[in-house]
Design a protein around this motif. Sequence first.
Motif, mmCIF file in Angstrom:
data_model
loop_
_atom_site.group_PDB
_atom_site.id
_atom_site.type_symbol
_atom_site.label_atom_id
_atom_site.label_comp_id
_atom_site.label_asym_id
_atom_site.label_seq_id
_atom_site.Cartn_x
_atom_site.Cartn_y
_atom_site.Cartn_z
ATOM 1 N N ILE A 1 11.276 -7.549 2.398
ATOM 2 C CA ILE A 1 10.254 -7.458 1.354
ATOM 3 C C ILE A 1 8.930 -8.028 1.849
ATOM 4 C CG2 ILE A 1 9.585 -8.345 -0.930
ATOM 5 C CD1 ILE A 1 12.576 -8.094 -1.706
ATOM 6 N N GLY A 2 8.987 -9.137 2.591
ATOM 7 C CA GLY A 2 7.772 -9.725 3.163
ATOM 8 C C GLY A 2 7.070 -8.764 4.106
ATOM 9 N N LEU B 1 7.374 -5.495 4.071
ATOM 10 C CA LEU B 1 6.871 -4.386 3.255
ATOM 11 C C LEU B 1 5.559 -4.764 2.570
ATOM 12 C CD1 LEU B 1 7.317 -1.551 2.011
ATOM 13 C CD2 LEU B 1 8.480 -2.717 0.129
ATOM 14 N N LEU B 2 5.504 -5.943 1.948
ATOM 15 C CA LEU B 2 4.268 -6.377 1.292
ATOM 16 C C LEU B 2 3.135 -6.561 2.294
ATOM 17 C CD1 LEU B 2 5.672 -8.902 -1.333
ATOM 18 C CD2 LEU B 2 4.695 -6.645 -1.755
ATOM 19 N N PHE B 3 3.454 -7.132 3.450
ATOM 20 C CA PHE B 3 2.442 -7.292 4.492
ATOM 21 C C PHE B 3 1.905 -5.928 4.913
ATOM 22 C CE2 PHE B 3 0.878 -7.554 8.790
ATOM 23 C CZ PHE B 3 0.145 -8.737 8.803
ATOM 24 N N THR B 4 2.807 -4.953 5.076
ATOM 25 C CA THR B 4 2.414 -3.612 5.499
ATOM 26 C C THR B 4 1.536 -2.943 4.446
ATOM 27 O OG1 THR B 4 4.426 -3.420 6.815
ATOM 28 C CG2 THR B 4 3.293 -1.367 6.260
ATOM 29 N N VAL B 5 1.885 -3.113 3.178
ATOM 30 C CA VAL B 5 1.068 -2.529 2.109
ATOM 31 C C VAL B 5 -0.332 -3.150 2.114
ATOM 32 C CG1 VAL B 5 0.805 -2.387 -0.406
ATOM 33 C CG2 VAL B 5 3.000 -1.837 0.651
ATOM 34 N N LEU B 6 -0.406 -4.483 2.182
ATOM 35 C CA LEU B 6 -1.716 -5.143 2.217
ATOM 36 C C LEU B 6 -2.508 -4.759 3.464
ATOM 37 C CD1 LEU B 6 -0.861 -8.704 0.859
ATOM 38 C CD2 LEU B 6 -2.287 -6.962 -0.225
#
Length: 136
Positions: free
Chosen positions: A101-102, A104-109
Amino acid sequence: MIKEILRRGLYGIAFGGIATFIALTIIKFAHFEETAAEVWNHMLASFGLGIYFGLASYIFETEKWSPLRKTITHYTLSIFVYILIALPVGWIPFNFKAVAIGILLFTVLYSLYWTGFFIYYKRNVDSMNEQLGKNR
């Protein structure tokens, strides 16, 4: 060159300090109890990430590389450095689901920032080309 490295490193520390201040403000008004050691660890991690991102911008100044190679290199190094800092500090719990999840969130940001910078620089290029067309 050394002057530029110091400048970018200090910008990184400044951004890390701003991020820490925002986090401390949230902690204060949410009435969380944190020890000075815990705050120090988080602040040090924020500074470290800030310095990394300040210096990593040099990747985009490598003229021999394609924009795709620059982006892939910067993203790969960035996610690696982020995970190396986030896990020991506790920003991401040490389990597979949390790390996934970390990432994924890093990739989105990262994608949002990349898209924003892409649009910004594209508009600058279009504006410069328009100005050059008017001067002919």
